[in-house]
Scaffold this active site. Structure first.
Site, PDB file in Angstrom:
ATOM      1  CG  LEU A   1      -1.941  -1.253   1.311  1.00  0.00           C
ATOM      2  CD1 LEU A   1      -2.645  -0.969   2.799  1.00  0.00           C
ATOM      3  CD2 LEU A   1      -3.157  -0.857  -0.197  1.00  0.00           C
ATOM      4  CG  ASP A   2       0.865   4.720  -2.981  1.00  0.00           C
ATOM      5  OD1 ASP A   2       1.467   3.446  -3.621  1.00  0.00           O
ATOM      6  OD2 ASP A   2       0.012   4.807  -4.127  1.00  0.00           O
ATOM      7  N   PRO A   3       2.270   4.730   1.204  1.00  0.00           N
ATOM      8  CG  PRO A   3       3.838   6.216   1.112  1.00  0.00           C
ATOM      9  CD  PRO A   3       3.272   5.659   0.492  1.00  0.00           C
TER      10      PRO A   3
END
Length: 329
Positions: free
Chosen positions: A71-73
């Site tokens: 998952l992206d930040p």
């Protein structure tokens, strides 16, 4: 406290963790590694470990730990983790059905298609209504074609796409679209201007915009990047925001869907919140047969700060949570 049935130790398993927004997925795994490695749930008996090659940075005694789709930040929600032999099962979660909810902020698009990036251009947004969004969503249901963003790490002729965009190198050919399936897509909340979101302060310079134009003109000779600001906007007026929820196939770019939806509405837009609520059978809120709840990151965070005393069965709080939520492999 109910007694837990414990499988033979050490355990290989899968479990879902609820990732918070902010840190990278990999940084959380790095934090978890020593905690899991010291637990008798996963600790390998002395002398049973195979010899590891010198080039690997993992220390003898560390458990094998992996994730089934990062998952992206910016994003939060379900992150499937595999421990030991469970890591071999993680590939099935790359192609599985996933659910997301995301907030789109209109009037501005960014190079990353989300609020972590820099402003590329602004566009009118006042003409967009709730009914227009509902109508436009129908274009993105079913089997659709998605084109990944030019500012991405996908490679073309051995070079990441973002290098073409940053260095003003014309793309040698169009970015290959991907076929994905959007099983369901709905507007779940119309925020209007009732929110605290704002466009990113960081913006592409004129030179960076020109470089991006050159890259895109390798496939579209008329491509331009031009601001079209909304006329007569009050200083305190916030651009429209709304929340959509979707169930999609693996490989779907949520940020690209939001970007394309904003274009279909005659505006520009980017993602400001993103939550993955389902990854295969691991979910935030179990509602279907076979759904598996996840362990909040806060449980591990507490265990990292202070594992606390073991219960009468010898398990700490975070270990009990994993035992209750894991699928043994």
């Amino acid at each position: 406290m109910p007694k837990i049935t414990v499988p033979p130790l050490p355990v290989s398993c899968l479990f879902g963790m609820i990732k918070p927004s902010g840190p990278t997925s990999m940084s959380l795994l790095n934090d978890l590694q020593p905690l899991l490695s010291k637990s008798r749930l996963f600790e390998q008996p002395s002398g049973s470990l195979p010899q590891r090659k010198k080039k690997r940075s993992k220390k003898v005694g560390d458990v094998k730990l992996g994730q089934g789709g990062t998952l992206d930040p910016l994003a939060d929600g379900v992150l499937v983790l595999g421990v030991g032999q469970g890591t071999k099962k993680l590939t099935e979660f790359l192609d599985c059905t996933k659910e997301y909810s995301t907030t789109c902020l209109l009037g501005c698009e960014t190079d990353s298609y989300d609020s972590e990036g820099a402003r590329v251009r602004v566009a009118p947004w006042k003409h967009v209504t709730k009914d227009k969004v509902v109508e436009a969503l129908s274009q993105f249901k079913g089997e659709i074609q998605q084109t990944p963003p030019i500012f991405s790490a996908l490679k073309m002729d051995g070079k990441p796409l973002y290098e073409y965009a940053r260095n003003g190198i014309p793309l040698p050919r169009p970015i290959e679209p991907r076929t994905v399936t959007v099983h369901s897509l709905e507007l779940v909340e119309w925020r209007g201007s009732d929110h605290s979101f704002s466009w990113p302060e960081k913006a592409l310079t004129e030179d960076q915009k020109k470089a991006m134009e050159v890259a895109i003109r390798g496939i579209d000779k008329t491509a331009t990047i031009k601001d079209e600001p909304e006329p007569a906007v009050q200083d305190a007026e916030r651009p429209t925001a709304f929340v959509i929820k979707m169930r999609v196939s693996g490989g779907t770019y949520v940020r690209s869907l939001v970007h394309d939806l904003a274009h279909a509405l005659g505006s520009a837009g980017h993602v400001v919140t993103l939550t993955r609520s389902r990854q295969g059978r691991f979910v935030l809120d179990p509602t279907e047969d076979g759904d598996q709840a996840c362990v909040p990151w806060s449980v591990f965070e507490k265990g990292l700060a202070d594992p606390g005393s073991a219960d009468e069965e010898g398990w700490t709080e975070w270990e009990r949570e994993v035992l209750q939520h894991m699928q043994v492999i």
